[in-house]
Design an enzyme around this catalytic site. Structure first.
Site, PDB file in Angstrom:
ATOM      1  N   LYS A  89       0.801  -1.231   0.000  1.00 43.12           N
ATOM      2  CA  LYS A  89       0.000   0.000   0.000  1.00 43.12           C
ATOM      3  C   LYS A  89       0.833   1.281   0.000  1.00 43.12           C
ATOM      4  CE  LYS A  89      -4.566  -1.323   1.181  1.00 43.12           C
ATOM      5  NZ  LYS A  89      -4.456  -2.783   1.434  1.00 43.12           N
ATOM      6  N   GLU A 111     -10.128   7.503   3.067  1.00 39.81           N
ATOM      7  CA  GLU A 111     -11.114   6.666   3.729  1.00 39.81           C
ATOM      8  C   GLU A 111     -10.467   5.297   3.915  1.00 39.81           C
ATOM      9  OE1 GLU A 111     -11.259   6.672   0.364  1.00 39.81           O
ATOM     10  OE2 GLU A 111     -11.240   4.496   0.095  1.00 39.81           O
ATOM     11  N   SER A 377       1.247  -9.887  -1.235  1.00 40.95           N
ATOM     12  CA  SER A 377       0.964  -8.461  -1.017  1.00 40.95           C
ATOM     13  C   SER A 377       1.247  -7.966   0.390  1.00 40.95           C
ATOM     14  CB  SER A 377      -0.495  -8.176  -1.389  1.00 40.95           C
ATOM     15  OG  SER A 377      -1.372  -9.009  -0.646  1.00 40.95           O
TER      16      SER A 377
HETATM   17  C1  LIG Z   1      -5.419  -3.763   1.046  1.00 36.36           C
HETATM   18  C2  LIG Z   1      -4.745  -5.028   0.785  1.00 36.36           C
HETATM   19  C3  LIG Z   1      -5.090  -5.832  -0.326  1.00 36.36           C
HETATM   20  C4  LIG Z   1      -6.226  -5.532  -1.264  1.00 36.36           C
HETATM   21  O1  LIG Z   1      -6.095  -4.364  -2.012  1.00 36.36           O
HETATM   22  P1  LIG Z   1      -5.785  -4.384  -3.571  1.00 36.36           P
HETATM   23  O2  LIG Z   1      -6.020  -2.969  -3.975  1.00 36.36           O
HETATM   24  O3  LIG Z   1      -6.704  -5.338  -4.230  1.00 36.36           O
HETATM   25  O4  LIG Z   1      -4.364  -4.789  -3.736  1.00 36.36           O
HETATM   26  C5  LIG Z   1      -4.359  -6.992  -0.552  1.00 36.36           C
HETATM   27  N1  LIG Z   1      -3.360  -7.375   0.277  1.00 36.36           N
HETATM   28  C6  LIG Z   1      -3.015  -6.636   1.359  1.00 36.36           C
HETATM   29  C7  LIG Z   1      -1.919  -7.124   2.238  1.00 36.36           C
HETATM   30  C8  LIG Z   1      -3.692  -5.444   1.652  1.00 36.36           C
HETATM   31  O5  LIG Z   1      -3.352  -4.724   2.735  1.00 36.36           O
END
Ligand SMILES: *Cc1c(COP(=O)(O)O)cnc(C)c1O
Length: 393
Positions: A89, A111, A377
């Site tokens: 993020k 938000e 992610s």
């Molecule tokens: C917020 C988040 C997501 C989902 O958001 P995308 O915009 O679809 O990438 C995925 N993995 C993690 C670790 C997150 O914090």
């Protein structure tokens, strides 16, 4: 066939800026200036330096030997979990805060649902010494207390929103209202490839650092920058957009997004937008979303707070419609199992969101010679309570 945004802000039939007249000035300024600012040498230099020394990039591309042996096929993990604050993020919030400064903005709003995007926004505001207001549904404030504490410690003001269901959609409405009332001094940081044009394209470009590095790292490690397939979990779709970006025009690379099925895509408790959704307007963009026969948004459900969004970014709606990418889904149960498997095979506790991508591996025919890259992610620290409830640790 183009997979990139056109001048009007559309990906095929999806996208655009379906905003109220009163928000026109805020959005037009961004539409007119984002590309020009992002292309300046000064912007690139600042962005690259922060990616390197603050976020800790490049994130490693790790060939996971025991996971590969388990599936009988080579699997690489793009380690976004090792970034500062524990996910992808920050790539986006750093890009947007730099852009906001170039636009002369002195106040940031956002938000947040699960609190992860609010936290990433509060972090860059502390970094830049900018006042930060985060709108959050009152119910989410209660459910995500550790993130609320962190945002406050970072100096952000967290405003609980008590209208509607007191969750993400209501927080979004409140943030838009704030922006309309402060068009001169405020930038609104949206946290995924959603919202009105230019947000989906802008956020995808900031996150595209993921596939830019991936290509270089694969070249070094395997002799080719082009894998058999790239996989990522999809909430709004920003980590997936970043992981797909530099492969969009290379159809030989399979692109697979994985949505959260919750209790099952055929049950009411799901967040698998592309499996059950239909076209409509959400968050000021024409996209695919979960709605009932009257066009009312249905409340999404997933064990993972970062994936329970009732829509999907317009880029993904387009990739889905054109067949350039395919979208699978994984249930809560499949995801919990995949998280434990990675933990035991590789010593990596993944975020529940990321574990959805891992949970789709058994659903794909993996051949011995394939190279599969999964965007990991985020890390699992924030999900320990869920793992405790499921497994007792
Ligand atoms: C917020 C988040 C997501 C989902 O958001 P995308 O915009 O679809 O990438 C995925 N993995 C993690 C670790 C997150 O914090």
């Amino acid at each position: 066939m183009s997979y990139f945004v056109d001048e009007k802000g559309y990906y095929g039939a999806f996208g655009g800026a379906w905003i109220p007249e009163m928000m026109q000035a805020n959005v037009s300024e961004l539409q007119e200036r984002y590309l020009e600012i992002m292309a300046t040498e000064e912007f690139r230099r600042e962005f690259d330096l922060l990616m390197k020394d603050y976020v800790g990039r490049p994130s490693p591309l790790y060939e996971a030997p025991r996971l590969s042996a388990y599936y009988g096929s080579r699997i690489f993990l793009k380690r976004e979990d090792l970034n500062h604050t524990g996910s992808h993020k920050l790539n986006n919030t750093i890009g947007q805060v730099l852009l906001a400064q170039k636009l002369g903005k002195t106040r940031i709003i956002a938000e947040t649902g699960a609190g992860q995007h609010g936290l990433a926004t509060a972090t860059v505001c502390a970094l830049k010494g900018l006042p930060c207001v985060v709108y959050m549904g009152a119910l989410d404030v209660k459910r995500q207390e550790p993130n609320v504490r962190k945002m406050k410690m970072l100096g952000a003001e967290v405003i609980p929103v008590t209208s509607g269901n007191q969750t993400l959609k209501d927080a979004t409405n409140e943030a838009m209202r704030d922006w309309i009332n402060h068009p001169e001094d405020t930038h609104y940081i949206i946290g995924s490839v959603v919202g009105p044009h230019p947000y989906p394209d802008m956020v995808a470009r900031f996150q595209s650092v993921i596939s830019e590095e991936m290509k270089r790292q694969l070249q070094e490690q395997t002799g080719s920058g082009f894998p058999t397939r790239v996989m990522a979990c999809v909430g709004g779709g920003s980590n997936a957009a970043g992981a797909f970006y530099h492969y969009l025009d290379h159809p030989e690379v399979e692109l697979i997004g994985v949505e959260a099925a919750g209790k099952g895509a055929d049950t009411p408790e799901t967040a698998a937008t592309l499996a059950v959704g239909s076209p409509g307007v959400l968050h000021a963009a024409h996209t695919i979303l979960m709605q009932n026969n009257d066009g009312q948004i249905t409340e999404p459900y997933s064990i993972s707070a970062g994936l329970d969004y009732p829509g999907i970014g317009p880029l993904h709606a387009h990739l889905f419609k054109t067949g350039r990418a395919s979208y699978l889904h994984a249930t809560d149960q499949e995801t919990l199992q995949a998280a434990l498997l990675l933990t035991r095979l590789e010593g990596i506790i993944p975020a529940l969101e990321s574990a959805h991508a891992l949970a789709a591996l058994p659903k794909i025919p993996l051949r011995t010679g394939d190279i599969t890259v999964i965007c990991l992610s985020g890390r699992g620290d924030k999900d320990m309570q869920t793992y405790l409830d499921a497994y007792g640790y």
